[in-house]
Design a protein around this motif. Structure first.
Motif, short mmCIF file in Angstrom:
data_model
loop_
_atom_site.label_atom_id
_atom_site.label_comp_id
_atom_site.label_asym_id
_atom_site.label_seq_id
_atom_site.Cartn_x
_atom_site.Cartn_y
_atom_site.Cartn_z
N UNK A 39 26.10 53.15 57.40
CA UNK A 39 27.13 53.90 57.76
C UNK A 39 27.29 55.36 56.94
N UNK A 40 26.54 55.47 56.04
CA UNK A 40 26.16 56.74 55.63
C UNK A 40 25.34 57.51 56.49
N UNK A 41 24.33 56.93 57.06
CA UNK A 41 23.45 57.60 57.84
C UNK A 41 24.13 58.04 59.32
N UNK A 42 25.41 57.42 59.61
CA UNK A 42 26.07 57.77 60.91
C UNK A 42 27.15 58.31 60.30
N UNK A 43 27.49 58.88 59.22
CA UNK A 43 28.73 59.06 58.90
C UNK A 43 29.36 60.32 59.74
N UNK A 44 28.64 61.45 59.79
CA UNK A 44 28.89 62.57 60.49
C UNK A 44 29.53 62.09 61.93
N UNK A 45 28.67 61.37 62.58
CA UNK A 45 29.00 61.09 63.80
C UNK A 45 30.39 60.09 63.89
N UNK A 46 30.55 59.15 62.94
CA UNK A 46 31.85 58.41 62.71
C UNK A 46 32.83 59.21 62.60
N UNK A 47 32.71 60.26 61.81
CA UNK A 47 33.85 61.29 61.65
C UNK A 47 34.58 61.78 62.91
N UNK A 48 33.50 62.06 63.91
CA UNK A 48 33.94 62.60 65.14
C UNK A 48 34.14 61.58 66.33
N UNK A 49 34.01 60.27 65.85
CA UNK A 49 34.49 59.12 66.79
C UNK A 49 35.94 58.85 66.86
N UNK A 50 36.32 58.19 67.58
CA UNK A 50 37.73 57.92 67.78
C UNK A 50 38.27 57.19 66.41
N UNK A 51 37.57 56.44 66.16
CA UNK A 51 37.83 55.74 64.62
C UNK A 51 36.44 55.26 63.86
N UNK A 52 36.36 56.20 62.83
CA UNK A 52 35.40 55.85 61.62
C UNK A 52 35.35 54.52 60.94
N UNK A 53 36.70 54.05 60.89
CA UNK A 53 36.74 52.49 60.34
C UNK A 53 36.19 51.73 61.41
N UNK A 54 36.64 51.82 62.69
CA UNK A 54 36.17 50.82 63.65
C UNK A 54 34.59 50.88 63.69
N UNK A 55 34.07 52.07 63.88
CA UNK A 55 32.55 52.13 64.05
C UNK A 55 31.86 51.38 62.74
#
Length: 152
Positions: A39-55
């Motif tokens: 999750x830390x590795x993709x955190x920036x991407x997660x924040x720009x996704x429709x749902x960071x929690x889902x990712x």
């Protein structure tokens, strides 16, 4: 939300979920740690996704599935016959005991989706005789309809 806050909010529930599916607590803790590294590795991407929690939930689910066992005595054996999201909702809401809203938040879904997943799980599980015992372990009660199928 920053990564540290996300970690603080979700670590305990992620660990409870992993422990429900992985019989060895140290293995469960290692899997959750590895998932948070992902999750830390993709955190920036997660924040720009429709749902960071889902990712994030998807990354955790992948890690846990790779280490989970499913003997008949495990409460999380619903994963053997249910779609992953249904089984996850059952484990979080019914076995771990968190609210529908909290289950939705953790999984990155809305509350209505969780209700639908649990209803679908009840219908599916009522048709799967080998999981009747698992359902009682999880506290999942199923009422049979006139046609012998579960009803929500």
């Amino acid at each position: 939300m920053d990564y540290r806050a996300f970690y603080e909010n979700y670590h305990e529930l992620y660990l409870l979920y992993a422990q429900a599916r992985i019989p060895w607590s140290t293995a469960a803790a290692d899997v959750v740690s590895a998932a948070f590294d992902d999750i830390a590795f993709v955190w920036t991407t997660a924040l720009s996704s429709p749902s960071a929690a889902a990712l994030a939930w998807g990354l955790l689910r992948q890690r846990v599935a790779g280490s989970a066992l499913c003997p008949s005595c495990r409460p999380a054996c619903a994963h053997c016959v249910l779609r992953p999201a249904m089984a996850d909702a059952v484990v979080l809401h019914t076995y771990i005991g968190i609210s529908l809203s909290e289950t939705a938040t953790v999984m990155g879904l809305n509350r209505g989706d969780i209700g639908a997943l649990l209803c679908g799980a009840r219908r599916r599980l009522v048709d799967s005789r080998r999981l009747v015992r698992a359902m009682s372990h999880m506290g999942l009660q199923v009422e049979e309809g006139a046609d012998g199928r579960g009803s929500c």
